[in-house]
Scaffold this motif. Structure first.
Motif, PDB file in Angstrom:
ATOM      1  N   GLY A   1      21.399  -5.401 -15.777  1.00 34.14           N
ATOM      2  CA  GLY A   1      21.097  -6.343 -14.701  1.00 34.14           C
ATOM      3  C   GLY A   1      22.378  -6.869 -14.076  1.00 34.14           C
ATOM      4  N   LEU A   2      22.308  -7.137 -12.764  1.00 33.38           N
ATOM      5  CA  LEU A   2      23.476  -7.636 -12.033  1.00 33.38           C
ATOM      6  C   LEU A   2      23.016  -8.892 -11.288  1.00 33.38           C
ATOM      7  N   GLY A   3      23.665 -10.029 -11.513  1.00 38.33           N
ATOM      8  CA  GLY A   3      23.270 -11.252 -10.810  1.00 38.33           C
ATOM      9  C   GLY A   3      21.815 -11.597 -11.099  1.00 38.33           C
TER      10      GLY A   3
ATOM     11  N   PHE B   1      37.916  -0.553 -10.389  1.00 31.43           N
ATOM     12  CA  PHE B   1      37.936  -1.039  -9.005  1.00 31.43           C
ATOM     13  C   PHE B   1      36.899  -2.154  -8.829  1.00 31.43           C
ATOM     14  N   TYR B   2      35.677  -1.935  -9.368  1.00 33.06           N
ATOM     15  CA  TYR B   2      34.619  -2.935  -9.193  1.00 33.06           C
ATOM     16  C   TYR B   2      34.996  -4.245  -9.897  1.00 33.06           C
ATOM     17  N   GLY B   3      35.574  -4.115 -11.101  1.00 36.57           N
ATOM     18  CA  GLY B   3      35.981  -5.313 -11.851  1.00 36.57           C
ATOM     19  C   GLY B   3      36.973  -6.151 -11.048  1.00 36.57           C
ATOM     20  N   ILE B   4      37.870  -5.483 -10.332  1.00 37.71           N
ATOM     21  CA  ILE B   4      38.857  -6.214  -9.516  1.00 37.71           C
ATOM     22  C   ILE B   4      38.195  -6.779  -8.250  1.00 37.71           C
ATOM     23  N   ARG B   5      37.327  -5.986  -7.624  1.00 39.90           N
ATOM     24  CA  ARG B   5      36.621  -6.485  -6.420  1.00 39.90           C
ATOM     25  C   ARG B   5      35.805  -7.729  -6.747  1.00 39.90           C
ATOM     26  N   ASP B   6      35.195  -7.707  -7.928  1.00 40.43           N
ATOM     27  CA  ASP B   6      34.315  -8.806  -8.335  1.00 40.43           C
ATOM     28  C   ASP B   6      35.050 -10.146  -8.357  1.00 40.43           C
TER      29      ASP B   6
ATOM     30  N   THR C   1      35.878  -9.175  -2.710  1.00 41.11           N
ATOM     31  CA  THR C   1      35.854  -7.938  -1.908  1.00 41.11           C
ATOM     32  C   THR C   1      34.672  -7.036  -2.278  1.00 41.11           C
ATOM     33  N   VAL C   2      33.658  -7.631  -2.932  1.00 45.45           N
ATOM     34  CA  VAL C   2      32.464  -6.816  -3.210  1.00 45.45           C
ATOM     35  C   VAL C   2      31.723  -6.508  -1.908  1.00 45.45           C
ATOM     36  N   GLU C   3      31.631  -7.496  -1.014  1.00 43.37           N
ATOM     37  CA  GLU C   3      30.728  -7.392   0.139  1.00 43.37           C
ATOM     38  C   GLU C   3      31.281  -6.525   1.271  1.00 43.37           C
TER      39      GLU C   3
ATOM     40  N   ASP D   1      31.536  -0.246   3.006  1.00 44.98           N
ATOM     41  CA  ASP D   1      32.312   0.970   2.679  1.00 44.98           C
ATOM     42  C   ASP D   1      32.524   1.070   1.166  1.00 44.98           C
ATOM     43  N   LEU D   2      32.939  -0.042   0.566  1.00 47.80           N
ATOM     44  CA  LEU D   2      33.256  -0.015  -0.865  1.00 47.80           C
ATOM     45  C   LEU D   2      31.997   0.027  -1.716  1.00 47.80           C
ATOM     46  N   ILE D   3      30.932  -0.667  -1.277  1.00 48.09           N
ATOM     47  CA  ILE D   3      29.666  -0.621  -2.026  1.00 48.09           C
ATOM     48  C   ILE D   3      29.140   0.820  -2.034  1.00 48.09           C
ATOM     49  N   THR D   4      29.221   1.463  -0.875  1.00 54.37           N
ATOM     50  CA  THR D   4      28.734   2.846  -0.756  1.00 54.37           C
ATOM     51  C   THR D   4      29.452   3.752  -1.755  1.00 54.37           C
ATOM     52  N   ALA D   5      30.766   3.701  -1.747  1.00 55.90           N
ATOM     53  CA  ALA D   5      31.540   4.589  -2.625  1.00 55.90           C
ATOM     54  C   ALA D   5      31.301   4.236  -4.094  1.00 55.90           C
ATOM     55  N   SER D   6      31.137   2.951  -4.384  1.00 54.74           N
ATOM     56  CA  SER D   6      30.943   2.513  -5.766  1.00 54.74           C
ATOM     57  C   SER D   6      29.608   3.023  -6.316  1.00 54.74           C
ATOM     58  N   ILE D   7      28.539   2.774  -5.563  1.00 56.56           N
ATOM     59  CA  ILE D   7      27.209   3.207  -6.024  1.00 56.56           C
ATOM     60  C   ILE D   7      27.172   4.731  -6.148  1.00 56.56           C
ATOM     61  N   LEU D   8      27.653   5.410  -5.100  1.00 52.92           N
ATOM     62  CA  LEU D   8      27.493   6.872  -5.095  1.00 52.92           C
ATOM     63  C   LEU D   8      28.405   7.576  -6.087  1.00 52.92           C
ATOM     64  N   SER D   9      29.583   7.038  -6.332  1.00 51.58           N
ATOM     65  CA  SER D   9      30.478   7.731  -7.273  1.00 51.58           C
ATOM     66  C   SER D   9      29.796   7.839  -8.640  1.00 51.58           C
ATOM     67  N   LYS D  10      29.105   6.778  -9.042  1.00 53.02           N
ATOM     68  CA  LYS D  10      28.445   6.784 -10.354  1.00 53.02           C
ATOM     69  C   LYS D  10      27.231   7.712 -10.346  1.00 53.02           C
ATOM     70  N   LYS D  11      26.439   7.630  -9.296  1.00 55.42           N
ATOM     71  CA  LYS D  11      25.221   8.457  -9.257  1.00 55.42           C
ATOM     72  C   LYS D  11      25.580   9.938  -9.116  1.00 55.42           C
TER      73      LYS D  11
ATOM     74  N   ALA E   1      16.937  -9.402  -2.138  1.00 51.65           N
ATOM     75  CA  ALA E   1      17.784  -8.203  -2.015  1.00 51.65           C
ATOM     76  C   ALA E   1      19.258  -8.552  -2.193  1.00 51.65           C
ATOM     77  N   PHE E   2      20.041  -7.530  -2.522  1.00 57.26           N
ATOM     78  CA  PHE E   2      21.487  -7.681  -2.703  1.00 57.26           C
ATOM     79  C   PHE E   2      22.163  -7.991  -1.352  1.00 57.26           C
ATOM     80  N   MET E   3      21.730  -7.313  -0.281  1.00 56.68           N
ATOM     81  CA  MET E   3      22.315  -7.556   1.039  1.00 56.68           C
ATOM     82  C   MET E   3      21.606  -8.747   1.686  1.00 56.68           C
TER      83      MET E   3
HETATM   84  N1  URA Z   1      26.601  -2.171  -7.193  1.00 57.65           N
HETATM   85  C1  URA Z   1      27.566  -1.281  -7.475  1.00 57.65           C
HETATM   86  O1  URA Z   1      27.429  -0.439  -8.326  1.00 57.65           O
HETATM   87  N2  URA Z   1      28.715  -1.357  -6.762  1.00 57.65           N
HETATM   88  C2  URA Z   1      28.911  -2.252  -5.789  1.00 57.65           C
HETATM   89  O2  URA Z   1      29.952  -2.251  -5.175  1.00 57.65           O
HETATM   90  C3  URA Z   1      27.890  -3.185  -5.519  1.00 57.65           C
HETATM   91  C4  URA Z   1      26.732  -3.119  -6.243  1.00 57.65           C
END
Ligand code: URA
Length: 441
Positions: A115-117, A166-171, A175-177, A180-190, A208-210
């Protein structure tokens, strides 16, 4: 030798476009530690303000995907497919979707998160099942995916380690919001899961998150363009999160409703609509059905009980109880206290602050305020009303499952404050729109 990190940061700071090799160099430095936290945070802030062109987003996604293990499912005799949700409250769709798609000939190696937030995580939900291993070794993950058609497990440190740093530092650097960075973060893992097809469930609304519908739409279209640009056939559904999806929020309680959904004992209409639409998308992306037949195929997999059998097989194969589907109530923890939340006035459920409902679950102990915190799988909310429901004063808006009376009372106050009783809301669709693959390979 490439440019110094500070030269690449300056290029982005000044509005330039980074080449794929330059982005690759920064990501290598994130992974091997040669780029410092200060440099990574400066880079994140430069991207936050200057944005990234589509080619840069694709390059960042691919470089972060390739920073660790990338799985390969080419030996399977069917497509490897998955779904990602941007996160919601009461969103237990993954638990039903994976076995439905498996029962249609797809393979779903689902690597899920905590879970996140205010939102729940699939991994935490699966951890409610006694004995179920969410961190199996690679060989077990492979063999369960192959034999059951699906395996829902947790993320390992070997997948996309650059994103983890990267996410730990953005958090902690505001710089989470950045889409561009959310896209790369979610997709890199998937995409590190080696998928043939991916469907995205991008939520819009108060839970919602957004923050706005426009932002959710922008994120959905960015995710679809970048994932297809990175070589994975991907589509998205924009779905409603202006109310809890279904009627429960928590961990064990969401597993229970998933089992009831799979067996046909109880199915919420909106949950069924969104789940089957996502499953149908997955079949189309994987070439297992065409657009006209996919919905009938996934409905049959569910209604025939074949999906429930897949779920039962997966639970047992990953260490859970042998008759979990038949006897889930004896295995899922239930806390000591249960109270009803009375409606303060009569009227119609007009507005739900879904984020606050999610935070009520977190405060009960069902989610985390600190990533390292343990959670209580048993607590949560059940019988949550839906928008448009008519209630009389004193009728329950929800029931609270808690460890102490004080926790229960605090959650009840939060739920009461989150629900506005007034005039009937305009009915909102469960699914707002669909974004088809763009420029797919
Ligand atoms: N979830 C993620 O995995 N990365 C983000 O940057 C935001 C939400």
């Amino acid at each position: 030798m490439g440019a110094l990190p500070q030269e690449l940061i300056a290029k982005k700071r000044d509005g330039g476009t980074l080449a794929a090799e330059e982005i690759g160099q920064l990501v290598t430095g994130m992974t091997d530690g040669s780029v410092t936290d200060a440099q990574i945070s400066a880079f994140a802030m430069a991207v936050f303000f200057r944005g990234m062109a589509m080619d840069e987003r694709v390059a960042l996604t691919l470089a972060m995907r390739d920073s660790g293990d990338v799985l390969d499912w080419s030996h399977l005799d069917g497509p490897a497919l998955d779904k990602h949700s941007t996160g919601g409250v009461g969103d237990n769709l993954s638990l039903m979707l994976a076995p439905i798609v498996a029962a249609c000939g797809g393979f779903v190696p689902m690597i899920s998160g905590r879970g996140l937030g205010h939102t729940g995580g699939t991994l935490d939900k699966m951890d409610s099942i006694p004995g179920y291993q969410t961190q199996p070794d690679n060989e077990t993950f492979r063999s369960v995916t192959e034999s059951c058609g699906c395996a829902v497990i947790g993320q390992t440190a070997a997948l996309a380690p650059a994103d983890k740093r990267f996410y730990g530092i953005r958090d902690v650097t505001a710089t989470v919001e950045s889409i561009d960075l959310i896209t790369a973060s979610i997709l890199s893992k998937k995409l590190a899961a080696g998928l043939d097809g991916l469907v995205l469930d991008v939520k819009s609304g108060s839970g919602a998150f957004m923050p706005t519908h426009e932002d959710s739409e922008a994120l959905a279209s960015s995710l679809v363009s970048v994932a297809n640009g990175a070589g994975t056939r991907t589509s998205a559904l924009l779905t409603d999160m202006n109310e809890v999806l279904g009627h429960v929020a928590g961990n064990a309680v969401e597993v229970a409703t998933a089992v009831e959904f799979l067996t046909g004992a109880a199915q919420d209409a909106r949950v069924r609509e969104v789940t089957l639409a996502l499953c149908a998308q997955m079949l189309v992306l994987g070439g297992l059905a065409d657009k006209d037949t996919a919905l009938a195929k996934v409905s049959d997999a569910l209604d025939s009980g074949r999906a429930a059998e897949r779920f039962a097989a997966m639970v047992t194969a990953l260490g859970g109880p042998a008759h979990f589907v038949e006897r889930y109530q004896t295995y899922l923890a239930v806390p000591e206290i249960e109270i009803a939340v009375p409606a303060p006035t009569s009227g119609t459920v007009a507005v739900m602050d879904t984020r606050q409902i999610g935070l009520a679950v977190v405060a009960l102990g069902g989610g985390r305020t600190n990533p390292a915190d343990p959670i209580d799988h048993a607590v949560g909310l059940t019988h949550i009303v839906s928008l448009g429901d008519r209630v009389e004063a004193g009728d329950p808006l929800a029931r609270v499952l808690a460890r102490t009376q004080a926790d229960a009372d605090a959650a009840a106050s939060r739920v009461t404050a989150a629900i506005t009783i007034g005039d009937a809301p305009a009915p909102a669709p469960a699914i707002y729109s669909q974004i088809d693959p763009t420029g797919a390979p």
